[in-house]
Design an enzyme around this catalytic site. Structure first.
Site, short mmCIF file in Angstrom:
data_model
loop_
_atom_site.label_atom_id
_atom_site.label_comp_id
_atom_site.label_asym_id
_atom_site.label_seq_id
_atom_site.Cartn_x
_atom_site.Cartn_y
_atom_site.Cartn_z
N HIS A 1 -69.39 -117.11 13.24
CA HIS A 1 -69.18 -115.56 13.85
C HIS A 1 -68.91 -115.75 15.39
O HIS A 1 -69.30 -115.03 16.02
CB HIS A 1 -70.30 -114.73 13.64
CG HIS A 1 -70.69 -115.07 12.09
ND1 HIS A 1 -70.27 -114.03 11.10
CD2 HIS A 1 -71.41 -115.73 11.27
CE1 HIS A 1 -70.79 -114.40 9.95
NE2 HIS A 1 -71.49 -115.09 10.25
N SER B 1 -50.10 -119.03 37.21
CA SER B 1 -49.84 -117.57 37.41
C SER B 1 -49.13 -117.41 38.59
O SER B 1 -49.52 -117.71 39.81
CB SER B 1 -51.24 -116.62 37.27
OG SER B 1 -50.99 -115.51 38.00
N LYS C 1 -55.46 -119.79 38.83
CA LYS C 1 -55.18 -119.63 37.34
C LYS C 1 -54.44 -121.07 36.88
O LYS C 1 -53.72 -121.68 37.35
CB LYS C 1 -54.19 -118.62 36.75
CG LYS C 1 -55.05 -117.17 36.99
CD LYS C 1 -55.97 -116.86 35.73
CE LYS C 1 -54.97 -116.39 34.71
NZ LYS C 1 -55.93 -116.21 33.80
N GLU D 1 -51.42 -121.62 23.51
CA GLU D 1 -50.96 -120.33 23.25
C GLU D 1 -49.76 -120.14 22.49
O GLU D 1 -49.51 -119.54 21.33
CB GLU D 1 -50.98 -119.39 24.37
CG GLU D 1 -52.39 -119.28 24.87
CD GLU D 1 -52.34 -118.39 26.08
OE1 GLU D 1 -53.63 -117.94 26.84
OE2 GLU D 1 -51.19 -118.56 26.97
#
Ligand code: ARG
Length: 459
Positions: A157, A278, A284, A291
């Site tokens: 979970h 970024s 970043k 992704e």
């Protein structure tokens, strides 16, 4: 302008829009190699069986071989005006050898020809995908072996659950990928059937020898029903289903790595060469490759559903709808192979943040089940043990205290069976060492599994 294979029966030319709408050359050109090899085998058989004169068969084979050479040298002349790859190659052959080329299409239809081409293409791609899968499994195995001592919190979970070996978690990926491999190899059995000779749908009255074509093209079996041969696309749907499952696994692995590489988790570092920055936030380092792997899965599953839905309710036998099986098939295979390729490289460059992760497993809530099992071993029922530990954990959490800091007396208040020796199991290594059931995370078992995988993957 390419001469239509069926043009004579038509009193007028097809419209420009129709030509554009029905053409598949833009995508089926990648089947050229298989189409040529299939035609060479077919021509050889026609000659051997004296269905066409031997000298014409020789000419056809020679002509096709030079077209194949051109293809290998990148000199194949695609004709964007051709209806499909079959017409394109036929036209080239006519140019090379003249009228003998007209005999090639004897006892054959594009319906069985396209079924052959796709099957040959798929057989080859399955081989490549299996090779890539093995390479990925090996890369994961290496990461596991290099970090055999690393313990991490395991999650259910997405909440910290119990301590496990990082290698154990990584071997879970290897298991899933093994099932993926088994599935596509199994699908390969149904792909490995030779449809040529089914012609349009009913077979032929000419004395063809399908078996010799099958042997030359290295197929294991012949398709057994000419109608099914040209109607069936199960083998595509099946592979796409298998690739969808595989892609789903790859997305889950990607997601784990994305989480693990966040500053919040900080289990691993993804090499800069697999990240991007970024344009606005200078600090970043984003895991874009992972992704995109995660995101690509939607494409593969869409490809699967596109072919499945296209086939629903189609009458037997061949319908032109079937032409639309190819873009999704190609896309799914390309996507999965691209993912595997970059994943292999990415895994080879993962650095485990050993020190940071060692701090994460110093959380005693990870050992609650170990205390429950400690009590069970002392004769307490499972239910009571769960209640006892439940109370203890709650109190400790409420007071911000560690279980290991409880005095012997305080422990006894929860259960007379709780001795000071319980504190010995309140550490990550002790915890994983307890998990000796087959398939569990004990270091001895994980090491054994690792060696087993090494043998399997190097075989
Ligand atoms: N291009 C077609 C396909 O991909 C094969 C040609 C069959 N065409 C026909 N009119 N029977 O399925």
């Amino acid at each position: 302008m390419v001469k239509k294979l069926w043009g004579t029966r038509f009193p007028k030319k097809t419209g420009v829009l129709t030509d554009k709408f029905t053409s598949s050359i833009a995508y089926d050109q990648r089947l050229a190699k298989y189409d040529i090899l299939g035609s060479i085998a077919h021509a050889r058989m026609l000659g051997k069986e004296k269905i066409i004169p031997a000298k014409d068969a020789r000419k056809i084979i020679q002509g096709l071989s030079t077209i194949l050479d051109d293809l290998k040298k990148g000199k194949f002349k695609y004709n964007p005006a051709a209806e499909d790859i079959h017409s394109n190659i036929q036209e080239l052959l006519v140019k090379k050898i003249g009228s003998a080329a007209d005999k090639l299409h004897t006892a054959r239809s594009r319906n069985d020809q396209i079924a052959l081409d796709i099957r040959m293409y798929m057989k080859e791609e399955i081989g490549e995908t299996v090779d890539l899968l093995v390479m990925l499994q090996k890369a994961i195995l290496k990461l596991a072996a290099d970090n055999l001592k690393v313990l991490i919190p395991g999650y259910t979970h997405l909440q910290k659950a119990q301590c496990v070996l990082l290698a154990h978690h990584l071997l879970a990926y290897v298991e899933a990928l093994e099932r993926d491999k088994e599935r596509i190899i199994d699908a390969g059995k149904r792909i490995d059937q030779m449809p040529l000779g089914s012609c349009a749908l009913s077979g032929t009255g000419l004395p063809i020898d399908r078996k010799s074509v099958m042997q030359e093209l290295k197929f294991k079996k012949l398709t057994a029903n000419s109608i099914d041969s040209v109607s069936d696309r199960d083998f595509i749907i099946e592979l796409l289903a298998d690739l969808s499952i595989m892609a789903m696994h790859l997305s889950r692995i990607a997601e784990d790595l994305i989480l693990w590489s966040t500053r919040e988790f900080n289990f691993i570092d993804i090499d800069f060469s697999f990240c991007t920055g970024s344009s606005i936030m200078p600090h970043k380092k984003n895991p874009d490759v992972l992704e995109l792997i995660r995101g690509s899965v939607g494409k593969v599953q869409g490809d699967f559903s596109s072919v499945l839905v296209m086939m629903k309710g189609l009458p037997l036998s061949y319908n032109r709808d079937l032409q639309l099986d190819k873009p999704p098939l190609f896309d799914a295979i390309d996507t999965v192979e691209n993912i595997l390729e970059i994943f292999i490289a990415l895994f080879a460059n993962i650095v485990v943040e050993k020190e940071a992760v060692a701090v994460k497993v110093q959380d005693e809530s990870l050992f609650s089940v170990d205390i429950v099992e400690y009590l069970i071993k002392k004769g307490v029922s499972y239910r009571d043990a769960h209640d006892i530990v439940g109370k203890m954990v709650k109190d400790c959490l409420d007071r911000g205290k560690k279980i290991s800091a409880l005095s012997d007396q305080a422990l006894k208040k929860y259960s007379p069976k709780l001795g000071a020796d319980v504190k010995k199991i309140l550490n990550p290594l002790a915890s994983v060492m307890l998990k000796k059931s087959y398939g569990g995370t004990s270091p001895v078992l994980v090491k054994r599994q690792l060696e087993n995988w090494r043998k399997i993957l190097n075989a």
